[in-house]
Design a protein around this motif. Structure first.
Motif, mmCIF file in Angstrom:
data_model
loop_
_atom_site.group_PDB
_atom_site.id
_atom_site.type_symbol
_atom_site.label_atom_id
_atom_site.label_comp_id
_atom_site.label_asym_id
_atom_site.label_seq_id
_atom_site.Cartn_x
_atom_site.Cartn_y
_atom_site.Cartn_z
ATOM 1 N N VAL A 148 0.848 -1.190 0.000
ATOM 2 C CA VAL A 148 0.000 0.000 0.000
ATOM 3 C C VAL A 148 0.887 1.244 0.000
ATOM 4 N N TYR A 149 0.553 2.197 -0.867
ATOM 5 C CA TYR A 149 1.334 3.433 -1.026
ATOM 6 C C TYR A 149 0.401 4.613 -0.725
ATOM 7 N N GLN A 150 0.689 5.348 0.348
ATOM 8 C CA GLN A 150 -0.171 6.453 0.782
ATOM 9 C C GLN A 150 0.571 7.784 0.711
ATOM 10 N N SER A 151 -0.195 8.851 0.850
ATOM 11 C CA SER A 151 0.323 10.219 0.858
ATOM 12 C C SER A 151 0.900 10.604 -0.512
ATOM 13 N N LEU A 152 0.218 10.195 -1.571
ATOM 14 C CA LEU A 152 0.686 10.487 -2.919
ATOM 15 C C LEU A 152 0.067 11.794 -3.425
ATOM 16 N N SER A 153 0.859 12.538 -4.177
ATOM 17 C CA SER A 153 0.354 13.765 -4.800
ATOM 18 C C SER A 153 -0.166 13.485 -6.204
ATOM 19 N N GLU A 154 0.396 12.434 -6.856
ATOM 20 C CA GLU A 154 -0.030 12.039 -8.190
ATOM 21 C C GLU A 154 -0.111 10.521 -8.280
ATOM 22 N N VAL A 155 -1.050 10.042 -9.109
ATOM 23 C CA VAL A 155 -1.211 8.613 -9.351
ATOM 24 C C VAL A 155 -1.201 8.383 -10.857
ATOM 25 N N SER A 156 -0.394 7.432 -11.316
ATOM 26 C CA SER A 156 -0.283 7.183 -12.759
ATOM 27 C C SER A 156 -0.787 5.801 -13.165
ATOM 28 N N VAL A 157 -1.534 5.123 -12.274
ATOM 29 C CA VAL A 157 -2.134 3.823 -12.593
ATOM 30 C C VAL A 157 -3.595 3.850 -12.179
ATOM 31 N N LYS A 158 -4.335 2.851 -12.624
ATOM 32 C CA LYS A 158 -5.750 2.730 -12.239
ATOM 33 C C LYS A 158 -6.039 1.291 -11.819
ATOM 34 N N LYS A 159 -7.176 1.098 -11.197
ATOM 35 C CA LYS A 159 -7.563 -0.236 -10.731
ATOM 36 C C LYS A 159 -7.607 -1.212 -11.908
ATOM 37 N N GLY A 160 -7.000 -2.393 -11.701
ATOM 38 C CA GLY A 160 -6.971 -3.417 -12.736
ATOM 39 C C GLY A 160 -5.701 -3.424 -13.563
ATOM 40 N N ASP A 161 -4.891 -2.370 -13.447
ATOM 41 C CA ASP A 161 -3.628 -2.328 -14.200
ATOM 42 C C ASP A 161 -2.662 -3.388 -13.688
ATOM 43 N N VAL A 162 -1.963 -4.031 -14.621
ATOM 44 C CA VAL A 162 -0.895 -4.970 -14.263
ATOM 45 C C VAL A 162 0.419 -4.206 -14.322
ATOM 46 N N VAL A 163 1.146 -4.193 -13.216
ATOM 47 C CA VAL A 163 2.396 -3.427 -13.136
ATOM 48 C C VAL A 163 3.578 -4.368 -12.961
ATOM 49 N N THR A 164 4.736 -3.891 -13.346
ATOM 50 C CA THR A 164 5.962 -4.660 -13.197
ATOM 51 C C THR A 164 6.834 -4.048 -12.112
ATOM 52 N N GLN A 165 7.722 -4.846 -11.587
ATOM 53 C CA GLN A 165 8.621 -4.367 -10.534
ATOM 54 C C GLN A 165 9.444 -3.184 -11.054
ATOM 55 N N GLN A 167 8.198 -0.266 -11.891
ATOM 56 C CA GLN A 167 7.380 0.631 -12.717
ATOM 57 C C GLN A 167 6.878 1.808 -11.887
ATOM 58 N N ALA A 168 6.940 3.027 -12.451
ATOM 59 C CA ALA A 168 6.460 4.220 -11.764
ATOM 60 C C ALA A 168 4.943 4.162 -11.640
ATOM 61 N N ILE A 169 4.430 4.409 -10.433
ATOM 62 C CA ILE A 169 2.988 4.356 -10.207
ATOM 63 C C ILE A 169 2.439 5.676 -9.664
ATOM 64 N N GLY A 170 3.319 6.599 -9.248
ATOM 65 C CA GLY A 170 2.866 7.878 -8.719
ATOM 66 C C GLY A 170 4.019 8.702 -8.182
ATOM 67 N N LYS A 171 3.665 9.758 -7.422
ATOM 68 C CA LYS A 171 4.680 10.629 -6.829
ATOM 69 C C LYS A 171 4.335 10.929 -5.380
ATOM 70 N N SER A 172 5.361 11.204 -4.598
ATOM 71 C CA SER A 172 5.195 11.496 -3.169
ATOM 72 C C SER A 172 4.419 12.797 -2.980
ATOM 73 N N GLY A 173 3.901 12.971 -1.756
ATOM 74 C CA GLY A 173 3.132 14.180 -1.480
ATOM 75 C C GLY A 173 3.017 14.429 0.014
ATOM 76 N N MET A 174 1.942 15.080 0.406
ATOM 77 C CA MET A 174 1.711 15.401 1.811
ATOM 78 C C MET A 174 0.314 14.955 2.200
ATOM 79 N N ASN A 175 0.107 14.727 3.506
ATOM 80 C CA ASN A 175 -1.236 14.416 3.985
ATOM 81 C C ASN A 175 -1.487 15.112 5.316
ATOM 82 N N GLU A 176 -2.696 15.003 5.802
ATOM 83 C CA GLU A 176 -3.099 15.710 7.017
ATOM 84 C C GLU A 176 -2.611 15.022 8.286
#
Length: 211
Positions: A148-165, A167-176
């Motif tokens: 599980v990857y939390q506190s992301l500012s950007e997401v570059s995948v969607k549900k159902g996508d098959v990813v490889t080791q 592979q970029a899936i998003g970017k870091s960010g901030m949360n409350e």
């Protein structure tokens, strides 16, 4: 009384001559045939080794990589270990609304936004957004692993996508809930439905790890 047969004087030498000529001709053809079938050192001939049933087996291993590639990233908060020392446990708590929460993963931080990658091959099972935790990605892997990857500012995948080791899936960010960490990634790992300490699995051979 029977008469004995006598050979003519020229018959016996003729037989010997024919025998010698035949032997000479036979020797010639045998030698010629052997010369034609002589092994050429420039050729590669089939041997019994090619027909061997022994097949080499490649020992494949599976290692979990870090969820980022930037060298500027460092650990901002560690996993809360119930069996750990009190000092380390204290540094693994998150305070929110006057309540202390035990950290169920690792928090990686850096001054600048960094790219997040999948730690293993897998399938994206969830992409959500939470008011406290920010954008979240959940990925299911083989052998009952979930990350599980939390506190992301950007997401570059969607549900159902098959990813490889890797592979970029998003970017870091901030949360409350972890404002004090600033720009970061909150990373959690589950094995057979139970949360585990990611530090014990990152860069480890999980294909032979005792569970």
């Amino acid at each position: 009384m029977k008469k004995k047969l006598k050979l003519k004087p020229y018959v016996l030498p003729s037989v010997y001559l024919i025998f010698v000529i035949g032997l000479t001709i036979g020797t010639y053809f045998v030698a010629k045939n052997m010369k034609q079938n002589k092994i050429n050192p420039d050729y590669n001939y089939v041997s019994s080794i090619i027909l061997s049933k022994d097949i080499p087996v490649i020992n494949e291993t599976t290692r979990i990589i870090k969820p980022f590639t930037s060298e500027t990233v460092e650990i901002g908060k560690y996993y809360y270990d119930f069996k750990g020392e009190a000092e380390n446990q204290e540094r693994s708590l998150t305070r929110h609304d006057n309540t202390y929460i035990q950290n169920s993963g690792l928090d990686y931080k850096a001054e600048e936004t960094f790219e997040i990658v999948s730690v293993l091959n897998g399938t994206v099972t969830k992409v959500t957004e939470d008011d406290l935790l920010g954008k979240i990605i959940e990925i299911k892997h083989d052998n009952d692993y979930i990350t599980v990857y939390q506190s992301l500012s950007e997401v570059s995948v969607k549900k159902g996508d098959v990813v490889t080791q890797g592979q970029a899936i998003g970017k870091s960010g901030m949360n409350e809930i972890d404002k004090d960490l600033g720009n970061h990634l909150h990373f959690e790992m589950y094995l057979k439905g139970m949360v585990v300490n990611p530090e014990e699995y990152i860069d480890k051979d999980i294909s032979s790890k005792e569970e």
